[in-house]
Design an enzyme around this catalytic site. Structure first.
Site, PDB file in Angstrom:
ATOM      1  N   ASP A  31       0.831  -1.211   0.000  1.00 19.99           N
ATOM      2  CA  ASP A  31       0.000   0.000   0.000  1.00 19.99           C
ATOM      3  C   ASP A  31       0.865   1.260   0.000  1.00 19.99           C
ATOM      4  OD1 ASP A  31       0.580  -1.104   2.635  1.00 19.99           O
ATOM      5  OD2 ASP A  31      -0.435   0.641   3.443  1.00 19.99           O
ATOM      6  N   ASN A  32       2.161   1.090   0.205  1.00 17.78           N
ATOM      7  CA  ASN A  32       3.082   2.227   0.162  1.00 17.78           C
ATOM      8  C   ASN A  32       3.992   2.152  -1.065  1.00 17.78           C
ATOM      9  OD1 ASN A  32       1.990   3.076   2.585  1.00 17.78           O
ATOM     10  ND2 ASN A  32       3.574   2.094   3.827  1.00 17.78           N
TER      11      ASN A  32
HETATM   12  P1  AMP Z   1       0.657   3.698   6.833  1.00 19.82           P
HETATM   13  O1  AMP Z   1       1.389   2.858   7.824  1.00 19.82           O
HETATM   14  O2  AMP Z   1       0.768   5.175   7.102  1.00 19.82           O
HETATM   15  O3  AMP Z   1       0.976   3.357   5.433  1.00 19.82           O
HETATM   16  O4  AMP Z   1      -0.881   3.397   7.060  1.00 19.82           O
HETATM   17  C1  AMP Z   1      -1.450   2.126   6.909  1.00 19.82           C
HETATM   18  C2  AMP Z   1      -2.942   2.221   7.036  1.00 19.82           C
HETATM   19  O5  AMP Z   1      -3.316   2.690   8.325  1.00 19.82           O
HETATM   20  C3  AMP Z   1      -3.610   3.148   6.044  1.00 19.82           C
HETATM   21  O6  AMP Z   1      -4.836   2.572   5.678  1.00 19.82           O
HETATM   22  C4  AMP Z   1      -3.798   4.408   6.838  1.00 19.82           C
HETATM   23  O7  AMP Z   1      -4.837   5.209   6.337  1.00 19.82           O
HETATM   24  C5  AMP Z   1      -4.134   3.854   8.215  1.00 19.82           C
HETATM   25  N1  AMP Z   1      -3.806   4.788   9.294  1.00 19.82           N
HETATM   26  C6  AMP Z   1      -2.576   5.143   9.715  1.00 19.82           C
HETATM   27  N2  AMP Z   1      -2.652   6.020  10.730  1.00 19.82           N
HETATM   28  C7  AMP Z   1      -3.968   6.261  10.954  1.00 19.82           C
HETATM   29  C8  AMP Z   1      -4.698   7.078  11.874  1.00 19.82           C
HETATM   30  N3  AMP Z   1      -4.093   7.850  12.776  1.00 19.82           N
HETATM   31  N4  AMP Z   1      -6.048   7.055  11.799  1.00 19.82           N
HETATM   32  C9  AMP Z   1      -6.672   6.282  10.893  1.00 19.82           C
HETATM   33  N5  AMP Z   1      -6.041   5.486  10.022  1.00 19.82           N
HETATM   34  C10 AMP Z   1      -4.710   5.465  10.040  1.00 19.82           C
HETATM   35 MG    MG Z   2       0.515   4.220   3.730  1.00 26.89          MG
END
Ligand code: AMP
Ligand code: MG
Length: 504
Positions: A259-260
Site C-alpha cells: 500500500d506504500n
Molecule cells: P501507513 O502505515 O501510514 O501506510 O498506514 C497504513 C494504514 O493505516 C492506512 O490505511 C492508513 O490510512 C491507516 N492509518 C494510519 N494512521 C492512521 C490514523 N491515525 N487514523 C486512521 N487510520 C490510520
Molecule cells: Mg501508507
C-alpha cells in the site's frame, strides 16, 4: 456530488480538474475533512505552489489556511478517501484505504502534469478502523523535510505543499500537537489499489483502474500491442530505477508495504524512513520491522516482491491479452524478470558516476563492491565517503578527508590505488571529474539526529527555526555551504538515532 453543490469559497483558486472522482463509487468514499479548532500555518512551499499554478498569498490567507487544515472545502474540491488494500509486512489486509487522508482534488501544474492535492491527518474516514484520522506535528514535519530533500536530490517523490497545526492535541503515547500535511503526488495509486479489487474477484475494477493508471501515467502503453503488459513493464522499470536511487543515497524507506508502493514510481509514505550513516547493508531503523524485512540491502527484493503482487492482480488481463493461461503467466514472469535488469542498470550507472567514471569498464563492478566492503568493515559514513571522494578525485592531495572516515585508513589506501589506476583510463580533467561527482553525491542529507532535533524544537518549544534552517541546506544538497558543516556530520555516539517510528 458535483462541484457546484460543494460549499464554495471565492478567495482561493485551485482550479481543480478531478478525474479520480469520476471513477465508479466503489473506488472511494466521499468524505469531507473534519474541521479543526485553530488552524495555523507552519510552512508553505512557495516554490511548489508556484509550480502548481497556485497563488501563495491566497494559500497563506486565513481562508487558505482553513482549507489546508481541512476546516473548509475549496471551490471545485470533491474530497474523498481512496479505497485500497495491501500487504503489510507480508500479511494481506483486504481493506486499508485512506484512514487519515483526504484527496481534495487534482490540479494541472504549469508543467502540464496532473497532480493530486491530498490532506494527511484531516480526520476520520470510513477507512479509519480504530485510528483517529489524525497526524502529529513531528511526523508531519518529518515527511515535509524528507520528501522535499528527496525532490532536491532528483528522486521521484510525493511532495509537501504545506504543514499546518490544528490547535487540537492527538493522543499517541502522550498528547502531541496535531497537524495536517498537504501532500502532492502525480497520483496516489498504489499496488494496494489493484489488490483491493483483485481480492474481491472484481476483475472489471482491476481493468478500470489499469486503464485509468495507463491514461494518467503510462499513456504510451495504450498504443502498445499488449497495453497491460506494457503497463506492468512501465511500473517495473520505474520502480527498479527508483529503488536504485534510494540505494545510491543510503536511503531506507522503512515500510515498503504494497500500500506504500506507488504506481507512478514515486517514493511515497515517509514514516520510519531514514538515511544510513555508517555503511552497513543490514541496517534497519524502523521500530516495527523486527525481521529486517525492509533492511537497506533487502529493498530491491522487497520491491520485486511487491511488484509480483501487482503482476498477480493483472494476470487476468495478461491472460486475455495473450490468449491462454500459460502465455499470460509467462508474460508476467518475463516482466518481473526485468526488474533486476532495470535496478542493476540504474545502480551501476549511478555508482560509476559516484566514482567519477564516464566510461564503462569490465572491472567497475568489482571496484564498487570492494569499496562497499571496506566501508562496511571500517564503519565509514556512507554520505561523507562519497562526498569526500570528490575531493580525492580532484587530486591525490585531497584524499585526507575520505581516508580519515575509515577506522583503518590503510583499508582505503589499497582501494584508492586501484581506483586511481582506473581513473587514469578516463580523459576528463580532475576538476571536471570532481564537479561531476559532486552533482550526484550530496553534501547534505536529512541526518536522523538533526531531523529529530528540529522536530523536538518544533513540537516542544514551538521553535521552527531549526526546521527552517534544515530545509534551507537540504534545498541545495549538492552544494558546499560554508558555515553549515554541522549539517554534514554524522551523529556523535550520544546523538545517534537507533530507531525510527511510524508516528501513526
Ligand atoms: P501507513 O502505515 O501510514 O501506510 O498506514 C497504513 C494504514 O493505516 C492506512 O490505511 C492508513 O490510512 C491507516 N492509518 C494510519 N494512521 C492512521 C490514523 N491515525 N487514523 C486512521 N487510520 C490510520
Ligand atoms: Mg501508507
Amino acid at each position: 456530488m458535483s462541484p457546484t453543490e460543494v460549499p464554495t469559497l471565492g478567495g482561493v483558486r485551485f482550479n481543480f480538474e478531478n478525474s479520480y472522482a469520476r471513477l465508479p463509487e466503489k473506488f472511494y468514499a466521499r468524505v469531507a475533512p473534519t474541521p479543526v479548532p485553530a488552524p495555523r500555518l507552519v510552512k508553505l512551499n512557495l516554490e511548489l505552489a508556484d509550480k502548481l499554478g497556485l497563488d501563495n498569498a491566497e494559500l497563506a490567507s486565513p481562508e487558505g489556511v482553513e482549507i489546508l487544515a481541512g476546516s473548509r472545502v475549496a471551490a471545485g474540491s470533491e474530497p474523498l478517501a481512496m479505497a485500497y488494500a495491501g500487504h503489510q509486512f507480508g500479511y494481506f489486509v483486504r481493506q486499508l484505504g485512506d484512514g487519515r487522508a483526504n484527496l481534495l482534488g487534482e490540479v494541472i501544474g504549469r508543467d502540464g502534469v496532473r497532480y493530486d492535492i491530498q490532506l494527511k491527518g484531516a480526520g476520520r474516514t470510513p477507512f479509519s478502523r480504530n485510528g483517529d484520522g489524525r497526524a502529529a506535528l513531528g511526523p508531519v514535519l518529518r515527511e515535509y523535510i524528507v520528501s522535499e530533500a528527496m525532490a532536491a536530490f532528483g528522486v521521484p517523490t510525493t511532495r509537501a505543499l504545506a504543514a499546518v497545526t490544528t490547535g487540537q492535541p492527538v493522543y499517541r503515547e502522550t498528547a502531541l500537537p496535531g497537524a495536517v500535511l498537504t501532500r502532492v503526488a502525480t497520483s496516489h495509486l498504489r499496488v494496494g489499489s489493484f489488490q483491493y479489487f483483485f481480492a474481491q474477484g472484481d476483475i472489471d475494477g482491476v481493468r478500470t483502474l489499469a486503464d485509468y493508471a495507463i491514461a494518467r501515467h503510462y499513456p504510451e502503453a495504450k498504443q502498445a500491442a499488449r497495453p497491460y503488459r506494457a503497463f506492468l513493464d512501465g511500473v517495473i522499470a520505474r520502480q527498479g530505477q527508483l529503488v536504485a536511487q534510494w540505494m545510491l543515497l543510503g536511503f531506507l524507506h522503512g515500510v515498503m508495504n504494497t500500500d506504500n508502493t506507488s504506481i507512478s514510481g514515486e517514493t511515497i509514505d515517509y514514516g520510519p524512513c531514514a538515511f544510513m550513516e555508517a555503511y552497513d547493508p543490514r541496517t534497519v531503523f524502523s521500530s516495527i520491522d523486527h525481521q529486517g524485512r525492509y533492511a537497506y540491502s533487502n529493498q530491491p527484493h522487497a520491491m520485486h516482491w511487491n511488484l509480483t503482487r501487482l503482476a498477480e492482480t493483472l494476470l487476468p488481463l495478461l491472460v486475455a491479452e495473450e490468449g491462454s493461461d500459460e502465455a499470460g503467466l509467462a508474460s508476467a514472469h518475463e516482466a518481473l524478470e526485468k526488474f533486476a535488469v532495470h535496478f542493476e542498470a540504474a545502480r551501476d550507472v549511478g555508482m560509476r558516476r559516484k566514482l567519477g567514471f564516464t566510461q564503462e569498464h569490465e572491472d567497475d563492478g568489482a571496484l564498487v563492491e570492494d569499496l562497499l566492503k571496506r566501508m562496511a568493515e571500517n564503519r565509514a559514513d556512507f554520505t561523507l565517503t562519497f562526498r569526500r571522494l570528490c575531493d580525492a578525485a580532484a587530486g591525490i592531495e585531497g584524499n585526507q578527508g575520505v581516508r580519515a572516515l575509515f577506522a583503518d585508513p590503510a583499508a582505503f589506501d589499497t582501494w584508492e590505488a586501484a581506483w586511481r589506476q582506473r581513473l587514469a583510463k578516463e580523459s576528463v580533467s580532475p576538476e571536471e571529474r570532481a564537479a561531476q561527482m559532486r552533482r550526484v553525491s550530496p553534501a547534505f542529507i536529512p541526518r536522523n539526529h538533526i531531523v529529530e532535533a528540529a522536530l523536538e524544537a518544533a513540537t516542544e518549544q514551538e521553535d521552527f527555526q531549526p526546521f527552517e534552517e534544515l530545509l534551507e541546506v537540504l534545498a541545495c544538497p549538492y552544494e558546499d555551504m560554508p558555515g553549515k558543516e554541522r549539517y554534514t556530520m554524522p551523529a556523535r555516539p550520544e546523538e545517534y538515532v537507533r530507531q525510527t517510528f511510524c508516528g501513526t
